[in-house]
Design an enzyme around this catalytic site. Structure first.
Site: not given
Ligand code: FPP
Length: 239
Positions: A17-18, A65
């Site tokens: 997350d983040g 998501n």
């Molecule tokens: C949450 O952060 C993260 C996600 C919804 C996506 C996670 C995906 C990856 C790290 C890439 C994965 C890649 C592969 C190849 C498997 P957020 O977007 O909710 O962050 P925020 O809370 O700061 O808005």
């Protein structure tokens, strides 16, 4: 050895997350944060394998998501395709077996093809299993398992009193993967967010404020130090 004195979890789960906030702080689009998040995953797989962790489960895309902007959803789907193309050799050299957990039929055709191929190509590797949750929700998994059980019941494949804790597991996405020993959630939120609800029942939880793209080898080490101090009782009393 760097893991001297540490108790190493057999199965580590991570809510990555983040990414969005990391990008926002730099005035970059959210999808750039995900790109750095994917690079971080690549590093964490290597660190985890070096510690002797056998299973690493990561939350890459939740069932919820899909409600994000089409631009962000497409970027994440493309990132997955790109990741396995770009790091195919490295994942092979590291002995990484790939598994994908979730409603994979929701994925666009190209992404589905890539994840299925990645599973097939890596099936004989055994240094570490990387289990990637895609279009995944813990509640959805439990409802799906209940439906599958109901189907078996209707078809007389199983009797109602055969539905035990052990048998129910067989209807989940990954009955062959042991429950996580440790869950790490960076990014500052202190919740489970519908990740592996059944499997996390007795998992040790560890939260940190570091945003996922900034997650360092030392952050992982600190989580393992803390895990090593925990007394796992599974509801029992230790003598
Ligand atoms: C949450 O952060 C993260 C996600 C919804 C996506 C996670 C995906 C990856 C790290 C890439 C994965 C890649 C592969 C190849 C498997 P957020 O977007 O909710 O962050 P925020 O809370 O700061 O808005």
């Amino acid at each position: 050895m760097k893991n001297q004195g540490l108790i190493i979890p057999e199965h580590l789960a991570i809510i990555m997350d983040g990414n969005g906030r990391w990008a926002k702080k730099r005035l970059l689009p959210r999808k750039v944060g995900h790109r750095y998040g994917a690079e971080k995953l690549r590093q964490v797989v290597r660190w985890s394998a070096d510690y002797g962790i056998k299973y690493l489960s990561v939350y890459a895309f939740s069932a919820e998501n899909w409600a994000r902007s089409a631009d962000e959803v497409n970027a994440l789907m493309n990132l997955i395709v790109e990741f396995f193309g770009k790091y195919e050799d490295e994942l092979r050299e590291e002995g990484v077996r790939l598994r994908f957990t979730g409603e994979l039929s929701d994925l666009p055709e190209k992404s589905l093809q890539v994840v299925k191929q990645a599973e097939l190509d890596s099936k004989d590797r055994d240094r570490i299993m990387l289990n990637i949750a895609l279009s995944y929700g813990g509640r959805q998994e439990i409802v799906r398992a209940s439906r599958l059980f109901g189907q078996d019941l209707l078809e007389n494949q199983i009797a109602i009193d055969e539905l035990t804790l052990e048998n129910f597991r067989n209807y989940l996405f990954t009955p062959d993967i042991p429950d996580p020993d440790l869950l790490i959630r960076p990014g500052g939120e202190v919740r489970i967010s519908n990740f592996l609800l059944w499997q996390l029942s007795y998992t040790e939880l560890y939260f940190s404020d570091v945003l996922w793209p900034d997650y360092s080898e030392d952050d992982l080490y600190q989580a393992l130090v803390e895990y090593s101090k925990r007394e796992r009782r599974y509801g029992k009393v230790n003598k």
